[in-house]
Design an enzyme around this catalytic site. Structure first.
Site, short mmCIF file in Angstrom:
data_model
loop_
_atom_site.label_atom_id
_atom_site.label_comp_id
_atom_site.label_asym_id
_atom_site.label_seq_id
_atom_site.Cartn_x
_atom_site.Cartn_y
_atom_site.Cartn_z
N CYS A 123 0.84 -1.19 0.00
CA CYS A 123 0.00 0.00 0.00
C CYS A 123 0.88 1.25 0.00
O CYS A 123 1.92 1.29 0.65
CB CYS A 123 -0.94 0.12 1.19
SG CYS A 123 -2.05 -1.27 1.37
N ARG A 159 3.76 -0.09 -4.87
CA ARG A 159 3.55 -0.67 -3.54
C ARG A 159 2.24 -1.47 -3.44
O ARG A 159 2.00 -2.16 -2.45
CB ARG A 159 3.54 0.43 -2.48
CG ARG A 159 4.79 1.27 -2.47
CD ARG A 159 4.67 2.36 -1.42
NE ARG A 159 4.57 1.77 -0.10
CZ ARG A 159 5.59 1.40 0.64
NH1 ARG A 159 6.80 1.57 0.20
NH2 ARG A 159 5.40 0.87 1.82
N TRP A 172 -2.89 -2.69 -1.58
CA TRP A 172 -2.59 -4.11 -1.78
C TRP A 172 -3.36 -4.80 -0.67
O TRP A 172 -3.01 -4.68 0.51
CB TRP A 172 -1.09 -4.36 -1.66
CG TRP A 172 -0.69 -5.75 -2.02
CD1 TRP A 172 -0.39 -6.22 -3.26
CD2 TRP A 172 -0.53 -6.87 -1.13
NE1 TRP A 172 -0.05 -7.55 -3.21
CE2 TRP A 172 -0.13 -7.98 -1.91
CE3 TRP A 172 -0.69 -7.04 0.24
CZ2 TRP A 172 0.12 -9.24 -1.37
CZ3 TRP A 172 -0.45 -8.29 0.79
CH2 TRP A 172 -0.05 -9.37 -0.03
N ASN A 227 -1.29 1.95 5.78
CA ASN A 227 -0.46 0.92 5.15
C ASN A 227 0.01 0.01 6.28
O ASN A 227 0.70 0.45 7.17
CB ASN A 227 0.72 1.62 4.46
CG ASN A 227 1.87 0.69 4.09
OD1 ASN A 227 2.99 1.13 3.95
ND2 ASN A 227 1.61 -0.57 3.93
N GLY A 228 -0.43 -1.25 6.24
CA GLY A 228 -0.03 -2.17 7.31
C GLY A 228 -1.19 -3.06 7.72
O GLY A 228 -2.17 -3.19 6.99
N GLU A 243 16.62 -17.35 -10.18
CA GLU A 243 16.18 -15.97 -10.43
C GLU A 243 15.52 -15.86 -11.81
O GLU A 243 14.51 -15.17 -11.96
CB GLU A 243 17.39 -15.02 -10.28
CG GLU A 243 17.14 -13.58 -10.64
CD GLU A 243 16.09 -12.87 -9.78
OE1 GLU A 243 15.62 -13.45 -8.79
OE2 GLU A 243 15.72 -11.75 -10.15
N LYS A 261 11.72 -14.56 -12.39
CA LYS A 261 11.39 -13.42 -13.26
C LYS A 261 10.28 -13.78 -14.22
O LYS A 261 9.35 -13.02 -14.43
CB LYS A 261 12.60 -12.96 -14.08
CG LYS A 261 13.67 -12.12 -13.47
CD LYS A 261 13.27 -10.76 -12.97
CE LYS A 261 12.62 -10.86 -11.61
NZ LYS A 261 13.43 -10.59 -10.45
N GLU A 305 6.82 -14.29 -12.30
CA GLU A 305 6.12 -13.15 -11.70
C GLU A 305 5.57 -12.16 -12.71
O GLU A 305 4.57 -11.51 -12.42
CB GLU A 305 6.96 -12.46 -10.62
CG GLU A 305 8.19 -11.76 -11.09
CD GLU A 305 8.96 -11.12 -9.93
OE1 GLU A 305 8.36 -10.78 -8.91
OE2 GLU A 305 10.17 -10.96 -10.08
N HIS A 312 17.16 -36.24 -10.98
CA HIS A 312 16.51 -36.77 -9.78
C HIS A 312 15.02 -36.43 -9.75
O HIS A 312 14.39 -36.48 -8.70
CB HIS A 312 17.20 -36.22 -8.52
CG HIS A 312 18.64 -36.62 -8.44
ND1 HIS A 312 19.04 -37.90 -8.13
CD2 HIS A 312 19.77 -35.91 -8.68
CE1 HIS A 312 20.37 -37.96 -8.15
NE2 HIS A 312 20.83 -36.76 -8.49
N LYS A 344 5.72 -4.13 -4.67
CA LYS A 344 7.18 -3.98 -4.70
C LYS A 344 7.81 -4.28 -3.34
O LYS A 344 8.82 -4.95 -3.25
CB LYS A 344 7.52 -2.56 -5.14
CG LYS A 344 9.00 -2.29 -5.28
CD LYS A 344 9.57 -3.00 -6.48
CE LYS A 344 11.07 -2.81 -6.61
NZ LYS A 344 11.65 -3.89 -7.44
O1 M6R Z 1 12.88 -5.30 -1.11
P1 M6R Z 1 13.39 -6.70 -0.94
O2 M6R Z 1 14.62 -6.97 -1.71
O3 M6R Z 1 13.53 -7.09 0.50
O4 M6R Z 1 12.24 -7.61 -1.55
C1 M6R Z 1 12.30 -9.00 -1.48
C2 M6R Z 1 11.30 -9.62 -2.42
O5 M6R Z 1 10.00 -9.24 -2.08
C3 M6R Z 1 11.56 -9.22 -3.87
O6 M6R Z 1 12.87 -9.54 -4.26
C4 M6R Z 1 10.57 -9.95 -4.81
O7 M6R Z 1 10.83 -11.30 -4.82
C5 M6R Z 1 10.64 -9.33 -6.21
N1 M6R Z 1 9.32 -9.17 -6.74
C6 M6R Z 1 11.41 -10.15 -7.17
O8 M6R Z 1 11.43 -9.62 -8.44
#
Ligand code: M6R
Length: 618
Positions: free
Chosen positions: A2, A27, A76, A102-103, A491, A495, A498, A514, A613
């Protein structure tokens, strides 16, 4: 999660709050809302959807855009599905108080039941509507001012919050408070106007002076007066420290790119150079990292390093494990912060905890740090956002200086985190004598070449785009890598998942036999990192195994490779470098690939569904 923003001053608040919300959409973006006060009445507009949907409601209605006080929210969802009613701002039963939050208020249900007994009614399913009514109830019962009522109410809630509260009866004042979620206050000349936001991006063009609230702090913001900050639980008055913002407007705009993600991918040569600045001193054969220099003994005497992080930052942590063990010979464990914080881990005073976070606000990482500190460990942070909660909570650390990362999918944050970890591993290896001088010099020179090599690598964009067009309709993908590139495979898969919503799995290449090999058929693309280093022959054998089961291979290889080119369906070449540095290069084509597939599938690249984010809730 948020974004909240607010304005109070002589200008029309509407454009400031709406533009601010657009900058905070990273956010959360499942609903949006704004409240304006024009001196007469409250104008509340809110809707499920994005800020652009909110604009559609307000655009043709001048009445909804009037007022010098405004508060806005981009959501969010936590409590209550995303819909118009659950969107913020929320108004108290009296119609006097307005809040954005926010929270999460964890004990909201108990408070709600108590308020219902006292005659309160609720329109939404949110914890936030409970909080604003609790403030109203306290204000009525105690007969106190708004600031005091907010403080007393917050003392009886459990959870996390960044809030902004407005009272119709006091139209020159806003109350803000934080615990676990960030809040910045932008200060106009002579306190003639104030801007409030989850980060400074909404007000960077209006003022460079900002106060960042710390946890447990509440600020009374009144026009014409200095911001007054108090500690929530004991009422202690705190001197607000005004900081100069380093952020510029260009940094938070798309700069001609279609998406922030693409811009951020292309910013990597500069971002890595910025991470090196003042630290990678090739001429002097030296790596300067003040965080390590000031706590040298802690590192040199460490029994082990425990890296805590989430998501992409956790993947960077895995690369860090390979680097630190290989170069500095320190045992390393890499933990999901969310597991670490709850599993009663063994932590000693001789452990060094490295917390990695782009945002510096991830709730699980923050909680893991607090736990480690309570148990006497020394905590080092690797953060991007300057002044963030994690940066402040750690004993010391290194900023990545990647610049603002707005696309939800992390790109430059990842490569700059690896850059910092490489600098740390090299420096510690040198100091411990586990890296010979000659090797060290070789690494420094190879590191120095990385930004130009990334720049060159970005030129393959059209080729990657073509590969994306071939595989965009796949429903499952496998990513394989070994050694330093195993985390890169993880990673790469993250990517793709997501932003394109295609199922993808990352595996150490040798683990394929395996289990995952059962998935291989002519419809299954496998992205293999097969650079010409340590395990090259073994990875080539894995590629053969996939090909003999009709699988499709897209290989990332070292420039000039012939062997893999003969077997793979497609190859992407990366420039030659030291094996330990390859993650900084192999990552780039995988980022581009995910980006292009998501664009071709018409997905919202910068704001993928269900994500935000910074994950400031559990
Ligand atoms: O701000 P942070 O690096 O602590 O965030 C961690 C994860 O939430 C963040 O890396 C998330 O996995 C991303 N969407 C990946 O692209």
């Amino acid at each position: 999660m948020c974004g909240i923003t607010a304005y109070i001053g002589p200008r029309n608040a509407y454009p400031i709050v709406i533009n601010g919300l657009k900058r905070l959409e990273y956010r959360g973006y499942d609903s949006a809302g704004i409240m304006l006060f024009d001196g007469q009445g409250l104008q509340l507009s809110k809707t499920k959807g994005k800020v652009s949907d909110l604009e559609e409601i307000t655009n043709n209605d001048e009445k909804r855009k009037n007022g010098n006080i405004g508060i806005g929210h981009t959501r969010w969802a936590t409590h209550g599905v995303p819909n118009d009613t659950n969107s913020h701002p929320h108004v108290s039963n009296s119609g006097e108080l307005v809040i954005v939050h926010n929270g999460i208020i964890e004990n909201y249900d108990t408070i709600k039941k108590e308020l219902i007994k006292r005659g309160y009614t609720f329109k939404s399913d949110t914890d936030t509507e409970v909080l604003v009514n609790l403030i109203q109830e306290v204000k009525k019962n105690e007969g106190c001012k708004l600031g005091k009522a907010v403080q007393l109410a917050l003392n009886s809630v459990i959870g996390a919050y960044a809030i902004a509260v407005f009272d119709k009866a006091k139209p020159d004042e806003l109350i803000v408070a934080r615990l676990g979620s960030p809040i910045a206050i932008g200060i106009g000349e002579n306190n003639s106007e104030f801007f409030i936001a989850s980060d400074a991006s909404p007000f960077v063009e209006y003022t460079k002076n900002a106060v960042y609230l710390e946890d447990e702090e509440l600020a009374i913001i009144k026009l014409g007066r200095e911001v007054r900050v108090r500690r929530i639980h004991n009422d202690e008055l705190i001197k607000a420290s005004v900081q100069k913002l380093q952020l510029s407007l260009e940094e938070i705009e798309k700069g001609g790119y279609d998406h922030f993600m693409l811009k951020e991918i292309h910013e990597q040569p500069k971002a890595i150079t910025d991470t090196f600045r003042g630290r990678l001193l090739v001429e002097q054969n030296f790596i300067k990292l003040l965080g390590i220099d000031s706590y040298r003994e802690k590192f040199l005497n460490a029994n082990r390093v425990i890296i805590v992080a989430c998501g992409t930052s956790w993947h960077a942590g895995l690369v860090g494990e390979y680097l630190l063990e290989d170069m500095a010979r320190i045992p390393v464990e890499v933990e999901y912060a969310s597991e670490f914080r709850y599993r009663n881990p063994v932590i000693t005073e001789n452990d060094v905890i490295i917390a990695i976070s782009q945002s510096g606000e991830t709730a699980d990482t923050l909680a893991a740090i607090k736990l480690a500190k309570e148990r006497g460990a020394f905590v080092y942070g690797i953060c991007n956002v300057v002044g963030s909660s994690i940066a402040r909570e750690t004993h010391t650390g290194t900023y990545t200086h990647a610049g603002p990362e707005i696309g939800v999918a992390s790109t430059k944050a990842f490569t700059t985190q690896i850059t910092v970890l490489t600098l740390m591993a090299l420096k510690l290896g040198r100091e411990k004598g586990t890296i010979p001088e000659k090797e060290f010099v070789k690494y420094l020179n190879a590191m120095d070449r990385i930004p130009q090599q990334v720049e060159k690598l970005l030129e393959i964009d059209e080729h990657v785009k073509y590969i994306a067009s071939v595989y965009k309709d796949a429903t499952n993908c496998l990513y394989l890598g070994r050694g330093f590139n195993f985390p890169v495979a993880l990673e790469g898969a993250l990517k793709l998942k997501e932003i394109s919503y295609i199922h993808a799995e990352g595996y150490p290449a040798a683990e394929m036999k395996h289990g995952p090999i059962a998935l291989i058929d002519e419809n299954m693309p496998t992205f293999v990192i097969a650079t010409k280093h340590g395990h090259y022959e073994k990875v080539v054998s894995n590629i053969q195994e996939i090909k003999s089961r009709s699988g499709k291979i897209i290989a990332i290889v070292t420039e000039g490779d012939i062997t893999v080119k003969e077997i793979a369906d497609h190859c992407i070449e990366i420039p030659e470098t030291e094996e330990a540095l390859t993650p900084l290069l192999t990552t780039i084509p995988l980022q581009l690939l995910s980006y292009h597939i998501a664009v071709m599938l018409g997905k919202n690249v910068d704001q993928p569904r269900n994500l935000a984010k910074s994950v400031t809730v559990e």
